[in-house]
Scaffold this motif. Structure first.
Motif, mmCIF file in Angstrom:
data_model
loop_
_atom_site.group_PDB
_atom_site.id
_atom_site.type_symbol
_atom_site.label_atom_id
_atom_site.label_comp_id
_atom_site.label_asym_id
_atom_site.label_seq_id
_atom_site.Cartn_x
_atom_site.Cartn_y
_atom_site.Cartn_z
ATOM 1 N N VAL A 28 0.834 -1.197 0.000
ATOM 2 C CA VAL A 28 0.000 0.000 0.000
ATOM 3 C C VAL A 28 0.870 1.249 0.000
ATOM 4 N N GLU A 29 0.588 2.178 -0.929
ATOM 5 C CA GLU A 29 1.217 3.493 -0.988
ATOM 6 C C GLU A 29 0.105 4.519 -1.110
ATOM 7 N N PHE A 30 0.213 5.600 -0.385
ATOM 8 C CA PHE A 30 -0.808 6.634 -0.416
ATOM 9 C C PHE A 30 -0.350 7.798 -1.284
ATOM 10 N N ASP A 31 -1.239 8.261 -2.191
ATOM 11 C CA ASP A 31 -0.947 9.477 -2.939
ATOM 12 C C ASP A 31 -1.135 10.682 -2.035
ATOM 13 N N HIS A 32 -2.226 10.685 -1.277
ATOM 14 C CA HIS A 32 -2.558 11.759 -0.346
ATOM 15 C C HIS A 32 -2.967 11.114 0.963
ATOM 16 N N PRO A 33 -2.065 11.080 1.938
ATOM 17 C CA PRO A 33 -2.396 10.400 3.192
ATOM 18 C C PRO A 33 -3.647 10.964 3.843
ATOM 19 N N ALA A 34 -4.572 10.090 4.180
ATOM 20 C CA ALA A 34 -5.791 10.496 4.864
ATOM 21 C C ALA A 34 -5.642 10.279 6.359
ATOM 22 N N ASP A 35 -4.486 9.788 6.774
ATOM 23 C CA ASP A 35 -4.248 9.479 8.177
ATOM 24 C C ASP A 35 -3.980 10.765 8.954
ATOM 25 N N THR B 87 -3.336 11.114 11.942
ATOM 26 C CA THR B 87 -2.384 10.945 13.032
ATOM 27 C C THR B 87 -0.945 11.164 12.566
ATOM 28 N N LYS B 88 -0.753 11.425 11.287
ATOM 29 C CA LYS B 88 0.592 11.651 10.766
ATOM 30 C C LYS B 88 1.186 12.883 11.443
ATOM 31 N N VAL B 89 2.369 12.740 11.960
ATOM 32 C CA VAL B 89 3.026 13.833 12.664
ATOM 33 C C VAL B 89 3.935 14.567 11.690
ATOM 34 N N PRO C 74 6.760 17.663 10.909
ATOM 35 C CA PRO C 74 7.816 18.362 11.645
ATOM 36 C C PRO C 74 7.301 19.713 12.144
ATOM 37 N N PRO C 75 7.862 20.227 13.215
ATOM 38 C CA PRO C 75 7.403 21.515 13.744
ATOM 39 C C PRO C 75 7.398 22.610 12.676
ATOM 40 N N GLY C 76 6.277 23.319 12.575
ATOM 41 C CA GLY C 76 6.135 24.418 11.627
ATOM 42 C C GLY C 76 5.637 24.009 10.253
ATOM 43 N N GLU C 77 5.665 22.720 9.925
ATOM 44 C CA GLU C 77 5.283 22.273 8.581
ATOM 45 C C GLU C 77 3.792 22.465 8.320
ATOM 46 N N GLY C 78 2.953 22.216 9.317
ATOM 47 C CA GLY C 78 1.507 22.379 9.136
ATOM 48 C C GLY C 78 1.144 23.821 8.815
ATOM 49 N N ILE C 79 1.699 24.764 9.546
ATOM 50 C CA ILE C 79 1.402 26.177 9.306
ATOM 51 C C ILE C 79 1.971 26.613 7.957
ATOM 52 N N ARG C 80 3.135 26.079 7.575
ATOM 53 C CA ARG C 80 3.717 26.424 6.279
ATOM 54 C C ARG C 80 2.802 25.972 5.151
ATOM 55 N N ARG C 81 2.256 24.769 5.267
ATOM 56 C CA ARG C 81 1.345 24.266 4.243
ATOM 57 C C ARG C 81 0.059 25.073 4.207
ATOM 58 N N ALA C 82 -0.417 25.502 5.366
ATOM 59 C CA ALA C 82 -1.673 26.243 5.442
ATOM 60 C C ALA C 82 -1.549 27.634 4.819
#
Length: 84
Positions: free
Chosen positions: A32-39, A41-43, A45-53
């Protein structure tokens, strides 16, 4: 034999797109390989979520602050004009 197939998870089953042309009863191994992880719970790195947003403004907080301030000020002007 190795073949790449695309599918969609439906409960505990994987629905393959198109005709897989696999013989009934054939034993297979699934990787199984995910194109777009729906999980969720994926952690990240610090700051990555805000950078993507924030997309292109992620590296320019001062420009973002200036835009948001301009936006707030222009909304206040619109409310004053429409109330009169």
């Amino acid at each position: 034999m190795r073949k790449t197939l695309i599918g969609t998870v439906r409960g505990n089953s994987i629905e393959l797109a198109g005709d897989a042309k696999l013989p009934e009863g054939q034993e297979i191994e699934v990787t199984v390989e995910f194109d777009h992880p729906a999980d969720s719970t994926k952690v990240l790195p610090p700051g990555e979520g805000i950078r993507r947003a924030f997309g292109s403004w992620a590296d320019d907080a001062e420009e973002l602050d200036a835009f948001l301030e301009w936006n707030r000020a222009s909304r206040k002007l619109e409310r004053r004009d429409s109330a009169e």
